[in-house]
Design a protein around this motif. Sequence first.
Motif: not given
Length: 128
Positions: A109-110, A96-99, A49-51
């Motif tokens: 993201r990988l 992982k990060g904050i939007h 689902q990355m895209p």
Amino acid sequence: MFFFFMNPAEMPVFSAGLRKLERSLDLLRSVDPGMPIGAAAALIRIGRQMPQLATGQETLKSIGAQMEVPYSSFLRHTDLLSEGAPGTKALRLIEKGIHPEDRRARQVRLTPDGLNLLLNLDSICSEQ
């Protein structure tokens, strides 16, 4: 001890698909012998689902819902896949990060290791 006789002619014969699954699980165990199946499934779903994640069409919450996993469980899986959780090894397969536009939302993201693992899994499963 109890032993029973089975007629070899009645034994099931499994296809190469099951062997591919076995090799895929062996590869995942090489990364972490104790990786929960839920974490492995989360990694695969996130990779696929990355895209959509990158363009904001999907969120971690929606991916957890697609997997029919409670969001809290899904977040624990992503914790394990990233920085680890108390008492677990940090696998560092995702970051992982904050939007930036919605501080309540999470981005993911990988990592290069995560991408490489998924490419290897895809290669195993795509073999003819």
